[in-house]
Design a protein around this motif. Structure first.
Motif, PDB file in Angstrom:
ATOM      1  N   ALA A 125       0.848  -1.200   0.000  1.00  0.00           N
ATOM      2  CA  ALA A 125       0.000   0.000   0.000  1.00  0.00           C
ATOM      3  C   ALA A 125       0.880   1.245   0.000  1.00  0.00           C
ATOM      4  CB  ALA A 125      -0.883  -0.013   1.239  1.00  0.00           C
ATOM      5  N   HIS A 126       0.507   2.179  -0.857  1.00  0.00           N
ATOM      6  CA  HIS A 126       1.159   3.488  -0.865  1.00  0.00           C
ATOM      7  C   HIS A 126       0.107   4.489  -0.436  1.00  0.00           C
ATOM      8  CE1 HIS A 126       4.640   1.881  -2.976  1.00  0.00           C
ATOM      9  NE2 HIS A 126       3.750   1.129  -3.612  1.00  0.00           N
ATOM     10  N   VAL A 127       0.352   5.121   0.697  1.00  0.00           N
ATOM     11  CA  VAL A 127      -0.632   6.083   1.193  1.00  0.00           C
ATOM     12  C   VAL A 127      -0.239   7.458   0.657  1.00  0.00           C
ATOM     13  CG1 VAL A 127      -1.784   7.037   3.216  1.00  0.00           C
ATOM     14  CG2 VAL A 127      -0.999   4.656   3.243  1.00  0.00           C
ATOM     15  N   LEU A 128      -1.054   7.953  -0.277  1.00  0.00           N
ATOM     16  CA  LEU A 128      -0.786   9.227  -0.950  1.00  0.00           C
ATOM     17  C   LEU A 128      -1.763  10.275  -0.418  1.00  0.00           C
ATOM     18  CD1 LEU A 128      -0.710   7.596  -4.502  1.00  0.00           C
ATOM     19  CD2 LEU A 128       1.255   7.993  -2.976  1.00  0.00           C
ATOM     20  N   VAL A 129      -1.665  11.471  -0.979  1.00  0.00           N
ATOM     21  CA  VAL A 129      -2.595  12.536  -0.586  1.00  0.00           C
ATOM     22  C   VAL A 129      -3.466  12.867  -1.790  1.00  0.00           C
ATOM     23  CG1 VAL A 129      -2.810  14.913   0.231  1.00  0.00           C
ATOM     24  CG2 VAL A 129      -0.955  13.459   1.083  1.00  0.00           C
ATOM     25  N   HIS A 130      -4.771  12.843  -1.579  1.00  0.00           N
ATOM     26  CA  HIS A 130      -5.694  13.137  -2.686  1.00  0.00           C
ATOM     27  C   HIS A 130      -5.483  14.586  -3.134  1.00  0.00           C
ATOM     28  CE1 HIS A 130      -9.322  13.689  -4.999  1.00  0.00           C
ATOM     29  NE2 HIS A 130      -9.629  12.414  -4.850  1.00  0.00           N
ATOM     30  N   PRO A 131      -5.224  14.805  -4.436  1.00  0.00           N
ATOM     31  CA  PRO A 131      -4.892  16.163  -4.877  1.00  0.00           C
ATOM     32  C   PRO A 131      -6.032  17.162  -4.675  1.00  0.00           C
ATOM     33  CG  PRO A 131      -5.170  14.682  -6.757  1.00  0.00           C
ATOM     34  CD  PRO A 131      -5.202  13.836  -5.521  1.00  0.00           C
ATOM     35  N   ALA A 132      -7.268  16.694  -4.650  1.00  0.00           N
ATOM     36  CA  ALA A 132      -8.390  17.627  -4.523  1.00  0.00           C
ATOM     37  C   ALA A 132      -8.858  17.790  -3.084  1.00  0.00           C
ATOM     38  CB  ALA A 132      -9.557  17.153  -5.396  1.00  0.00           C
ATOM     39  N   THR A 133      -8.869  16.690  -2.310  1.00  0.00           N
ATOM     40  CA  THR A 133      -9.456  16.755  -0.966  1.00  0.00           C
ATOM     41  C   THR A 133      -8.417  16.830   0.148  1.00  0.00           C
ATOM     42  OG1 THR A 133      -9.476  14.357  -0.669  1.00  0.00           O
ATOM     43  CG2 THR A 133     -11.412  15.334  -1.753  1.00  0.00           C
ATOM     44  N   GLY A 134      -7.171  16.443  -0.158  1.00  0.00           N
ATOM     45  CA  GLY A 134      -6.141  16.422   0.878  1.00  0.00           C
ATOM     46  C   GLY A 134      -6.245  15.217   1.797  1.00  0.00           C
ATOM     47  N   ARG A 135      -7.232  14.357   1.571  1.00  0.00           N
ATOM     48  CA  ARG A 135      -7.409  13.167   2.413  1.00  0.00           C
ATOM     49  C   ARG A 135      -6.526  12.028   1.861  1.00  0.00           C
ATOM     50  NH1 ARG A 135     -10.434  13.556   7.174  1.00  0.00           N
ATOM     51  NH2 ARG A 135     -10.879  11.332   6.948  1.00  0.00           N
ATOM     52  N   PRO A 136      -6.324  10.970   2.658  1.00  0.00           N
ATOM     53  CA  PRO A 136      -5.471   9.873   2.172  1.00  0.00           C
ATOM     54  C   PRO A 136      -6.067   9.165   0.948  1.00  0.00           C
ATOM     55  CG  PRO A 136      -5.801   9.733   4.544  1.00  0.00           C
ATOM     56  CD  PRO A 136      -6.753  10.773   4.043  1.00  0.00           C
ATOM     57  N   LEU A 137      -5.186   8.791   0.085  1.00  0.00           N
ATOM     58  CA  LEU A 137      -5.544   8.042  -1.116  1.00  0.00           C
ATOM     59  C   LEU A 137      -4.659   6.799  -1.065  1.00  0.00           C
ATOM     60  CD1 LEU A 137      -7.087   8.329  -3.858  1.00  0.00           C
ATOM     61  CD2 LEU A 137      -5.063   9.502  -4.725  1.00  0.00           C
ATOM     62  N   ILE A 138      -5.272   5.625  -0.985  1.00  0.00           N
ATOM     63  CA  ILE A 138      -4.472   4.423  -0.741  1.00  0.00           C
ATOM     64  C   ILE A 138      -4.371   3.608  -2.018  1.00  0.00           C
ATOM     65  CG2 ILE A 138      -4.273   2.329   0.655  1.00  0.00           C
ATOM     66  CD1 ILE A 138      -5.759   3.841   2.885  1.00  0.00           C
ATOM     67  N   ALA A 139      -3.183   3.592  -2.593  1.00  0.00           N
ATOM     68  CA  ALA A 139      -2.941   2.863  -3.841  1.00  0.00           C
ATOM     69  C   ALA A 139      -2.374   1.493  -3.488  1.00  0.00           C
ATOM     70  CB  ALA A 139      -1.968   3.644  -4.712  1.00  0.00           C
ATOM     71  N   LEU A 140      -3.003   0.459  -4.016  1.00  0.00           N
ATOM     72  CA  LEU A 140      -2.629  -0.907  -3.652  1.00  0.00           C
ATOM     73  C   LEU A 140      -1.989  -1.636  -4.829  1.00  0.00           C
ATOM     74  CD1 LEU A 140      -5.929  -1.911  -1.795  1.00  0.00           C
ATOM     75  CD2 LEU A 140      -3.819  -1.040  -0.773  1.00  0.00           C
ATOM     76  N   SER A 141      -1.074  -2.536  -4.526  1.00  0.00           N
ATOM     77  CA  SER A 141      -0.527  -3.421  -5.562  1.00  0.00           C
ATOM     78  C   SER A 141      -0.098  -4.718  -4.893  1.00  0.00           C
ATOM     79  CB  SER A 141       0.673  -2.756  -6.257  1.00  0.00           C
ATOM     80  OG  SER A 141       1.665  -2.448  -5.304  1.00  0.00           O
ATOM     81  N   LEU A 142      -0.006  -5.759  -5.730  1.00  0.00           N
ATOM     82  CA  LEU A 142       0.480  -7.023  -5.186  1.00  0.00           C
ATOM     83  C   LEU A 142       1.986  -6.927  -4.980  1.00  0.00           C
ATOM     84  CD1 LEU A 142      -1.511  -9.592  -7.345  1.00  0.00           C
ATOM     85  CD2 LEU A 142      -1.793  -9.143  -4.901  1.00  0.00           C
ATOM     86  N   PRO A 143       2.522  -7.621  -3.990  1.00  0.00           N
ATOM     87  CA  PRO A 143       3.982  -7.636  -3.816  1.00  0.00           C
ATOM     88  C   PRO A 143       4.642  -8.195  -5.071  1.00  0.00           C
ATOM     89  CG  PRO A 143       2.858  -8.672  -1.965  1.00  0.00           C
ATOM     90  CD  PRO A 143       1.823  -8.446  -3.011  1.00  0.00           C
ATOM     91  N   ALA A 144       5.837  -7.756  -5.343  1.00  0.00           N
ATOM     92  CA  ALA A 144       6.513  -8.109  -6.585  1.00  0.00           C
ATOM     93  C   ALA A 144       6.564  -9.613  -6.810  1.00  0.00           C
ATOM     94  CB  ALA A 144       7.917  -7.527  -6.569  1.00  0.00           C
ATOM     95  N   SER A 145       6.871 -10.359  -5.770  1.00  0.00           N
ATOM     96  CA  SER A 145       7.035 -11.805  -5.941  1.00  0.00           C
ATOM     97  C   SER A 145       5.699 -12.528  -6.074  1.00  0.00           C
ATOM     98  CB  SER A 145       7.787 -12.374  -4.738  1.00  0.00           C
ATOM     99  OG  SER A 145       6.955 -12.243  -3.597  1.00  0.00           O
ATOM    100  N   GLY A 146       4.631 -11.895  -5.572  1.00  0.00           N
ATOM    101  CA  GLY A 146       3.341 -12.579  -5.536  1.00  0.00           C
ATOM    102  C   GLY A 146       3.215 -13.512  -4.350  1.00  0.00           C
ATOM    103  N   ASP A 147       4.289 -13.635  -3.553  1.00  0.00           N
ATOM    104  CA  ASP A 147       4.253 -14.578  -2.427  1.00  0.00           C
ATOM    105  C   ASP A 147       3.161 -14.238  -1.431  1.00  0.00           C
ATOM    106  OD1 ASP A 147       6.289 -15.854  -3.525  1.00  0.00           O
ATOM    107  OD2 ASP A 147       7.835 -15.149  -2.123  1.00  0.00           O
ATOM    108  N   GLU A 148       3.078 -12.947  -1.103  1.00  0.00           N
ATOM    109  CA  GLU A 148       2.128 -12.538  -0.078  1.00  0.00           C
ATOM    110  C   GLU A 148       0.700 -12.826  -0.523  1.00  0.00           C
ATOM    111  OE1 GLU A 148       2.404 -11.055   3.142  1.00  0.00           O
ATOM    112  OE2 GLU A 148       4.209 -12.181   2.773  1.00  0.00           O
TER     113      GLU A 148
END
Ligand SMILES: Nc1ncnc2c1ncn2[C@@H]1O[C@H](COP(=O)(O)OP(=O)(O)OP(=O)(O)O)[C@@H](O)[C@H]1O
Length: 282
Positions: free
Chosen positions: A250-273
């Protein structure tokens, strides 16, 4: 009761104490302690099978507790008479509770029952309450449709209207944004926030962590039937916690319009998790 602000705040709080629910021989809710204040919109998050629906149903008294207590205003909610309890807590579930041939108006009218006197059945007051609930849920045009013929998103909003017609002090919702298009999701979340702002306690099971972070005052994170974290979503929903609970990056970013957290998700590189998580939940 003293008149101090702290006592008033305490008075309108849901406290779950050491809740356990066993289903099919398995401990599905395993020692849950949590507090939900009125005036706040709380998200209940966690992986599939974590026990979110079961916990909501237990709080509403729909499934029996093995042990534990649900307190509202410091008193045992589930020991109150059913009608009194229904005036306090409303549960909007994902799936329809009925396949009976009812119109939307009939379904929403079920929500008014805890407030009806027998003599007042079908009164103008009930009609007005039903119309207001449908309006608030954003679906007044569905009133005369058959409930069984609605789309998933339409049903979801009618379930919300039924719960609103109950005029609850505690509103429990199981994935209220499921099936909804983006506009309907955002208007529903805004509505829930407004309802909480009006002084009721709102708890919604949500899968979208950005929704939880952006719209909720409080988050409860459930994993394998246990609360693993709770508090302000901006401090609770960290990359570390999300990785640990969901097995995703998870990458917790800042929403450009609201300033609230924007949580971008991705699978771990290996796929193990991800692989590990699929095994765990099977
Ligand atoms: N009636 C039942 N009998 C036996 N086990 C059940 C029953 N209902 C649910 N469970 C099990 O309880 C666990 C929790 O289910 P629950 O629906 O509460 O999870 P959830 O967090 O809401 O999941 P999801 O995000 O997939 O909706 C799961 O393992 C599920 O299989």
């Amino acid at each position: 009761m003293s008149g101090t602000p702290a006592a008033i705040q305490q008075a309108k709080t849901l406290d779950a104490v050491k809740l356990e629910v066993r289903l099919g021989g398995k401990l599905v809710v395993d020692g849950v302690d949590c507090t939900v204040p009125a005036g706040a919109f709380s998200a209940l998050v966690g992986p599939n099978g974590a026990g979110k629906s079961t916990l909501l149903r237990a709080l509403a008294g729909v499934v029996p507790l093995r042990t534990g207590t649900v307190l509202w205003e410091g008193k045992d909610l589930l020991r109150r008479p059913r009608r009194e309890r229904a005036r306090i807590a409303a549960l909007a579930e994902q799936e329809s509770a009925t396949d009976a041939p009812l119109t939307v108006r009939d379904v929403v009218a079920l929500g008014t029952m805890p407030h009806r006197s027998l003599l007042g059945f079908g009164s103008n007051d009930d009609d007005a309450e039903v119309a207001a609930a449908l309006q608030t849920a954003g679906v007044p045009e569905l009133a005369d449709r058959m409930f069984s013929e609605l789309s998933g998103g339409q049903r979801q909003r009618v379930q919300l209207a039924r719960a609103l017609a109950q005029r609850p002090q505690l509103l429990l919702l199981d994935e209220p944004t499921n099936h909804l298009d983006p506009h309907a999701q955002l208007t529903t979340l805004r509505l829930l926030r407004e309802l909480a702002g009006g002084g009721i306690a709102v708890v919604a099971a949500l899968h979208d962590l950005t929704h939880a972070a952006a719209h909720c005052d409080h988050v409860i994170v459930l994993s394998r039937g246990t609360v693993v974290a709770a508090g302000d979503p901006r401090t609770v929903l960290t990359s570390e916690l999300i990785r640990e609970v969901y097995g995703v990056q998870a990458h917790v970013l800042v929403h450009p319009a609201t300033g609230r957290p924007l949580i971008a998700l991705s699978l771990p590189a290996s796929g193990d998790e991800a692989h590990r998580r699929l095994e765990v939940s099977a």
